[in-house]
Design a protein around this motif. Structure first.
Motif, PDB file in Angstrom:
ATOM      1  N   GLU A   1      47.566  20.179 -29.285  1.00 52.85           N
ATOM      2  CA  GLU A   1      46.896  18.957 -29.727  1.00 52.85           C
ATOM      3  C   GLU A   1      46.827  17.975 -28.569  1.00 52.85           C
ATOM      4  O   GLU A   1      47.633  18.044 -27.647  1.00 52.85           O
ATOM      5  N   ILE A   2      45.903  17.038 -28.682  1.00 54.15           N
ATOM      6  CA  ILE A   2      45.844  15.926 -27.741  1.00 54.15           C
ATOM      7  C   ILE A   2      46.407  14.714 -28.467  1.00 54.15           C
ATOM      8  O   ILE A   2      45.980  14.399 -29.569  1.00 54.15           O
ATOM      9  N   ARG A   3      47.377  14.065 -27.847  1.00 54.14           N
ATOM     10  CA  ARG A   3      47.977  12.861 -28.413  1.00 54.14           C
ATOM     11  C   ARG A   3      47.917  11.749 -27.370  1.00 54.14           C
ATOM     12  O   ARG A   3      47.672  11.989 -26.207  1.00 54.14           O
ATOM     13  N   ILE A   4      48.195  10.526 -27.817  1.00 58.78           N
ATOM     14  CA  ILE A   4      48.192   9.380 -26.912  1.00 58.78           C
ATOM     15  C   ILE A   4      49.630   8.944 -26.652  1.00 58.78           C
ATOM     16  O   ILE A   4      50.403   8.727 -27.582  1.00 58.78           O
ATOM     17  N   SER A   5      49.987   8.815 -25.388  1.00 57.88           N
ATOM     18  CA  SER A   5      51.318   8.366 -25.002  1.00 57.88           C
ATOM     19  C   SER A   5      51.517   6.918 -25.404  1.00 57.88           C
ATOM     20  O   SER A   5      50.686   6.066 -25.107  1.00 57.88           O
ATOM     21  N   LYS A   6      52.621   6.636 -26.110  1.00 61.54           N
ATOM     22  CA  LYS A   6      52.926   5.265 -26.512  1.00 61.54           C
ATOM     23  C   LYS A   6      53.283   4.410 -25.299  1.00 61.54           C
ATOM     24  O   LYS A   6      52.993   3.219 -25.260  1.00 61.54           O
ATOM     25  N   SER A   7      53.940   4.991 -24.313  1.00 64.48           N
ATOM     26  CA  SER A   7      54.370   4.196 -23.164  1.00 64.48           C
ATOM     27  C   SER A   7      53.259   3.992 -22.136  1.00 64.48           C
ATOM     28  O   SER A   7      53.187   2.953 -21.505  1.00 64.48           O
ATOM     29  N   ARG A   8      52.366   4.977 -21.974  1.00 65.40           N
ATOM     30  CA  ARG A   8      51.327   4.877 -20.955  1.00 65.40           C
ATOM     31  C   ARG A   8      49.932   4.618 -21.517  1.00 65.40           C
ATOM     32  O   ARG A   8      49.023   4.259 -20.786  1.00 65.40           O
ATOM     33  N   GLY A   9      49.753   4.891 -22.818  1.00 65.77           N
ATOM     34  CA  GLY A   9      48.447   4.679 -23.439  1.00 65.77           C
ATOM     35  C   GLY A   9      47.384   5.665 -22.997  1.00 65.77           C
ATOM     36  O   GLY A   9      46.194   5.388 -23.085  1.00 65.77           O
ATOM     37  N   ILE A  10      47.816   6.828 -22.499  1.00 68.65           N
ATOM     38  CA  ILE A  10      46.863   7.847 -22.050  1.00 68.65           C
ATOM     39  C   ILE A  10      47.113   9.162 -22.784  1.00 68.65           C
ATOM     40  O   ILE A  10      48.209   9.392 -23.298  1.00 68.65           O
ATOM     41  N   PRO A  11      46.092  10.046 -22.809  1.00 68.86           N
ATOM     42  CA  PRO A  11      46.259  11.314 -23.526  1.00 68.86           C
ATOM     43  C   PRO A  11      47.257  12.267 -22.850  1.00 68.86           C
ATOM     44  O   PRO A  11      47.401  12.267 -21.632  1.00 68.86           O
ATOM     45  N   TYR A  12      47.946  13.053 -23.682  1.00 69.75           N
ATOM     46  CA  TYR A  12      48.782  14.141 -23.200  1.00 69.75           C
ATOM     47  C   TYR A  12      48.622  15.306 -24.165  1.00 69.75           C
ATOM     48  O   TYR A  12      47.970  15.191 -25.201  1.00 69.75           O
ATOM     49  N   TYR A  13      49.184  16.455 -23.837  1.00 59.70           N
ATOM     50  CA  TYR A  13      49.020  17.672 -24.628  1.00 59.70           C
ATOM     51  C   TYR A  13      50.342  18.008 -25.304  1.00 59.70           C
ATOM     52  O   TYR A  13      51.396  17.949 -24.684  1.00 59.70           O
ATOM     53  N   PHE A  14      50.263  18.363 -26.596  1.00 59.66           N
ATOM     54  CA  PHE A  14      51.467  18.587 -27.393  1.00 59.66           C
ATOM     55  C   PHE A  14      51.306  19.830 -28.252  1.00 59.66           C
ATOM     56  O   PHE A  14      50.243  20.067 -28.826  1.00 59.66           O
ATOM     57  N   HIS A  15      52.364  20.628 -28.329  1.00 57.67           N
ATOM     58  CA  HIS A  15      52.392  21.837 -29.162  1.00 57.67           C
ATOM     59  C   HIS A  15      53.441  21.614 -30.248  1.00 57.67           C
ATOM     60  O   HIS A  15      54.645  21.639 -29.975  1.00 57.67           O
ATOM     61  N   PRO A  16      53.023  21.322 -31.515  1.00 59.20           N
ATOM     62  CA  PRO A  16      53.976  20.962 -32.573  1.00 59.20           C
ATOM     63  C   PRO A  16      55.036  22.018 -32.876  1.00 59.20           C
ATOM     64  O   PRO A  16      56.170  21.668 -33.174  1.00 59.20           O
ATOM     65  N   GLN A  17      54.691  23.288 -32.785  1.00 59.83           N
ATOM     66  CA  GLN A  17      55.669  24.324 -33.132  1.00 59.83           C
ATOM     67  C   GLN A  17      56.798  24.405 -32.109  1.00 59.83           C
ATOM     68  O   GLN A  17      57.956  24.555 -32.462  1.00 59.83           O
ATOM     69  N   THR A  18      56.464  24.310 -30.823  1.00 56.80           N
ATOM     70  CA  THR A  18      57.486  24.426 -29.778  1.00 56.80           C
ATOM     71  C   THR A  18      58.012  23.074 -29.327  1.00 56.80           C
ATOM     72  O   THR A  18      58.986  23.013 -28.589  1.00 56.80           O
ATOM     73  N   GLN A  19      57.345  21.975 -29.766  1.00 52.20           N
ATOM     74  CA  GLN A  19      57.688  20.606 -29.361  1.00 52.20           C
ATOM     75  C   GLN A  19      57.465  20.375 -27.862  1.00 52.20           C
ATOM     76  O   GLN A  19      57.956  19.405 -27.301  1.00 52.20           O
ATOM     77  N   GLU A  20      56.726  21.281 -27.204  1.00 54.16           N
ATOM     78  CA  GLU A  20      56.433  21.095 -25.783  1.00 54.16           C
ATOM     79  C   GLU A  20      55.363  20.025 -25.626  1.00 54.16           C
ATOM     80  O   GLU A  20      54.384  19.995 -26.358  1.00 54.16           O
TER      81      GLU A  20
END
Length: 177
Positions: free
Chosen positions: A11-30
């Protein structure tokens, strides 16, 4: 492959601290700043251009407006945290039990009125929000890890949670508004 060009479950999520997109894998929490292996770069580039263009702000501004709350937290990471490092420790080796004991001590001091969560977070939190006294700003449902979100939304303004466990570590959460 999804419309984003990312491999399955990413998934693409938005960093709360930087306000920019990052990539996240919910099953592995990576989570990662660079796209994961197997990404269709052209598809991702096109998706990012339409969803996260700099004209008009981030995708966060276009989300449906639901209830938003503001909270602060104090995070104590441990060796099993998804990223066992922080702004103050490059490698965190404490056990979860040791982290829980540290956080219990912080909780006792806050509840006794010796210090505020915000003041303690500035020096003791393993989150980059420490410099803001643990303040995470406003967020809605789906913006945070489920355990954190459930605890934060369950608080009244001015109320502090007990210890909350997430993949990031152990938290004390104080609802601001």
């Amino acid at each position: 492959m999804s419309e984003t060009g990312l491999p399955p479950s990413w998934e693409i999520r938005i960093s709360k601290s930087r306000g920019i997109p990052y990539y996240f894998h919910p099953q592995t929490q990576e989570s990662r700043w660079d796209s994961p292996p197997g990404t269709d770069s052209e598809k991702l580039k096109a998706y990012m251009a339409t969803k996260f263009s700099s004209s008009g702000g981030s995708d966060q501004n276009s989300k449906p407006q639901g209830e938003k709350i503001r909270a602060a937290h104090l995070l104590v990471k441990h060796e099993g945290s998804r990223r066992p490092s922080s702004w103050k420790d490059s490698e965190i080796t404490r056990t979860k039990d040791e982290a829980r004991d540290i956080l219990r001590g912080h909780e006792q001091r806050i509840r006794a009125g010796e210090i505020t969560l915000a003041d303690l977070a500035k020096t003791e939190s393993d989150c980059s929000s420490a410099r803001k006294g643990g303040d995470l700003g406003y967020f809605g449902r789906g913006d945070m890890q489920k355990e954190f979100e459930d605890a934060a939304f369950g608080l009244s303004p001015g109320e502090m949670s007990g210890i909350v466990e997430t993949a990031s570590g152990l938290h004390l959460i104080e609802r601001i508004s």
